[in-house]
Design an enzyme around this catalytic site. Structure first.
Site, PDB file in Angstrom:
ATOM      1  N   TYR A  99      -1.479  -0.800  10.363  1.00  0.00           N
ATOM      2  CA  TYR A  99      -1.625  -1.031   8.921  1.00  0.00           C
ATOM      3  C   TYR A  99      -0.387  -0.544   8.156  1.00  0.00           C
ATOM      4  CZ  TYR A  99      -3.756  -1.081   4.267  1.00  0.00           C
ATOM      5  OH  TYR A  99      -4.034  -1.327   2.946  1.00  0.00           O
TER       6      TYR A  99
ATOM      7  N   SER B 186       0.859  -1.197   0.000  1.00  0.00           N
ATOM      8  CA  SER B 186       0.000   0.000   0.000  1.00  0.00           C
ATOM      9  C   SER B 186       0.887   1.236   0.000  1.00  0.00           C
ATOM     10  CB  SER B 186      -0.869   0.015   1.262  1.00  0.00           C
ATOM     11  OG  SER B 186      -1.502   1.268   1.416  1.00  0.00           O
TER      12      SER B 186
HETATM   13  P1  NAD Z   1     -11.240  -6.212   0.707  1.00  0.00           P
HETATM   14  O1  NAD Z   1     -11.649  -6.087   2.132  1.00  0.00           O
HETATM   15  O2  NAD Z   1     -12.223  -5.967  -0.364  1.00  0.00           O
HETATM   16  O3  NAD Z   1     -10.571  -7.656   0.470  1.00  0.00           O
HETATM   17  C1  NAD Z   1      -9.717  -8.228   1.407  1.00  0.00           C
HETATM   18  C2  NAD Z   1     -10.082  -9.702   1.520  1.00  0.00           C
HETATM   19  O4  NAD Z   1      -9.167 -10.311   2.433  1.00  0.00           O
HETATM   20  C3  NAD Z   1     -11.504  -9.941   2.101  1.00  0.00           C
HETATM   21  O5  NAD Z   1     -12.231 -10.776   1.224  1.00  0.00           O
HETATM   22  C4  NAD Z   1     -11.248 -10.624   3.428  1.00  0.00           C
HETATM   23  O6  NAD Z   1     -12.229 -11.586   3.778  1.00  0.00           O
HETATM   24  C5  NAD Z   1      -9.886 -11.275   3.177  1.00  0.00           C
HETATM   25  N1  NAD Z   1      -9.203 -11.592   4.420  1.00  0.00           N
HETATM   26  C6  NAD Z   1      -9.086 -10.808   5.528  1.00  0.00           C
HETATM   27  N2  NAD Z   1      -8.416 -11.478   6.472  1.00  0.00           N
HETATM   28  C7  NAD Z   1      -8.083 -12.690   5.962  1.00  0.00           C
HETATM   29  C8  NAD Z   1      -7.406 -13.816   6.460  1.00  0.00           C
HETATM   30  N3  NAD Z   1      -6.914 -13.851   7.704  1.00  0.00           N
HETATM   31  N4  NAD Z   1      -7.237 -14.881   5.656  1.00  0.00           N
HETATM   32  C9  NAD Z   1      -7.744 -14.869   4.401  1.00  0.00           C
HETATM   33  N5  NAD Z   1      -8.429 -13.843   3.867  1.00  0.00           N
HETATM   34  C10 NAD Z   1      -8.592 -12.755   4.653  1.00  0.00           C
HETATM   35  O7  NAD Z   1     -10.015  -5.228   0.553  1.00  0.00           O
HETATM   36  P2  NAD Z   1      -9.159  -4.775  -0.724  1.00  0.00           P
HETATM   37  O8  NAD Z   1      -9.262  -3.312  -0.782  1.00  0.00           O
HETATM   38  O9  NAD Z   1      -9.420  -5.588  -1.908  1.00  0.00           O
HETATM   39  O10 NAD Z   1      -7.715  -5.090  -0.164  1.00  0.00           O
HETATM   40  C11 NAD Z   1      -6.883  -6.084  -0.724  1.00  0.00           C
HETATM   41  C12 NAD Z   1      -5.456  -5.733  -0.351  1.00  0.00           C
HETATM   42  O11 NAD Z   1      -5.139  -4.470  -0.924  1.00  0.00           O
HETATM   43  C13 NAD Z   1      -5.241  -5.598   1.154  1.00  0.00           C
HETATM   44  O12 NAD Z   1      -4.022  -6.186   1.497  1.00  0.00           O
HETATM   45  C14 NAD Z   1      -5.187  -4.100   1.345  1.00  0.00           C
HETATM   46  O13 NAD Z   1      -4.396  -3.737   2.449  1.00  0.00           O
HETATM   47  C15 NAD Z   1      -4.556  -3.661   0.045  1.00  0.00           C
HETATM   48  N6  NAD Z   1      -4.787  -2.261  -0.293  1.00  0.00           N
HETATM   49  C16 NAD Z   1      -6.046  -1.801  -0.539  1.00  0.00           C
HETATM   50  C17 NAD Z   1      -6.228  -0.460  -0.853  1.00  0.00           C
HETATM   51  C18 NAD Z   1      -7.579   0.132  -1.134  1.00  0.00           C
HETATM   52  O14 NAD Z   1      -7.674   1.363  -1.223  1.00  0.00           O
HETATM   53  N7  NAD Z   1      -8.620  -0.647  -1.269  1.00  0.00           N
HETATM   54  C19 NAD Z   1      -5.124   0.411  -0.922  1.00  0.00           C
HETATM   55  C20 NAD Z   1      -3.875  -0.105  -0.669  1.00  0.00           C
HETATM   56  C21 NAD Z   1      -3.715  -1.447  -0.374  1.00  0.00           C
END
Ligand code: NAD
Length: 258
Positions: free
Chosen positions: A155, A142
């Protein structure tokens, strides 16, 4: 990009960035394992892929638990026949809380899911990748790895650690044709962020990002697919912001150019 005859294990595949990548990989021929703690969501994504003629299974996995990781990879290998070629570590949690009384249990949980989870899945996947002398690992870090945010003590720390972990993988796995890279998404509207963003948050990001918009799932997916592709064979240990210029931008918006 063609992923025919490639097997792909996606953590966090039931939602957001992982879901989008899972669907795109399957549409390009990959055998996709949609792994998620939320099995219901993972099943919906796998069913969508199947209904589009792709190949997918849903598996329940808790990336922070070594036994759960091992058992999910065993089931995946039984399904697609031994080797995991591509791994996307997208499972992650936010854990927003003020620093001054940030609970240590929450801190440990965020670190365990985001960092230890990436470690466990990368280690397990690379055991079969080493034998096959091929593999691609993409870790979803991120912009928070570099930029602080209110409530993001754990985070941001976890995302910086994921970048460090990605680099550590390169030297030991590189000789086996395995690459490990991290992407740093800027803000993207997904269930993870929707809960914590106010209209003011979105407005502030939009004004700070040179592209003048939040990221789209397609922006993340196209980058992830490139790093998972054969064409990215010589990119190893990279940390790639996918943020519309957010990390590069400065504060000055004034001043005449001529
Ligand atoms: P999201 O919440 O839509 O998806 C994350 C998924 O991870 C969920 O389906 C959740 O059930 C699963 N999860 C959580 N804990 C878990 C575990 N212990 N074991 C297995 N699965 C688990 O979020 P997203 O935005 O798609 O995020 C995906 C990745 O992208 C994350 O690592 C997040 O930190 C990163 N990210 C997201 C953003 C953003 O703006 N959305 C920005 C930077 C980084």
């Amino acid at each position: 990009m063609d992923f025919k005859n490639k097997t792909a294990f996606i953590t966090g595949g039931g939602s957001g960035i992982g879901e989008s990548a899972a669907i795109a990989l399957a549409a390009r021929g990959a055998y996709v394992v949609v792994g998620d703690l939320n099995f219901e969501n993972a099943s919906q994504v796998a069913n969508e892929i199947l209904s589009q003629g792709g190949k997918a299974i849903a598996l329940e996995i808790d990336v922070s638990d070594a036994n759960s990781v091992d058992s999910a990879f065993k089931k995946a290998e039984d399904w697609y026949g031994d080797t995991t070629n591509l791994l996307l570590n997208s499972a992650g949690i936010l854990g927003i809380h003020a620093f001054i009384d940030y609970p240590v249990d929450l801190f440990n949980k965020v670190m365990t899911v985001n960092v230890t989870g990436t470690f466990l899945c990368s280690q397990r996947a690379s055991q079969s990748m080493v034998k096959a002398e091929f593999g691609r690992i993409v870790n979803v870090a991120s912009v928070s790895a570099e930029r602080a945010g209110i409530g993001r003590t754990a985070y941001g720390t976890s995302k910086a650690a994921m970048v460090g972990l990605t680099k550590q993988l390169t030297m030991e796995l590189g000789p086996y044709g395995i690459t490990a890279n991290a992407i740093a998404p800027g803000p993207v509207l997904t269930p993870l962020t929707e809960a914590s963003y106010t209209p003011e948050t979105i407005e502030a990001y939009t004004s700070m990002i040179p592209a003048h918009r939040l990221g789209l799932l397609d922006d993340m997916t196209s980058t992830i697919l490139f790093l998972l592709s054969d064409g990215a064979a010589y990119i190893n240990g990279a940390y790639l912001p996918v943020d519309g210029g957010y990390l590069a931008s400065g504060v000055s918006k004034t001043g005449k150019l001529t």
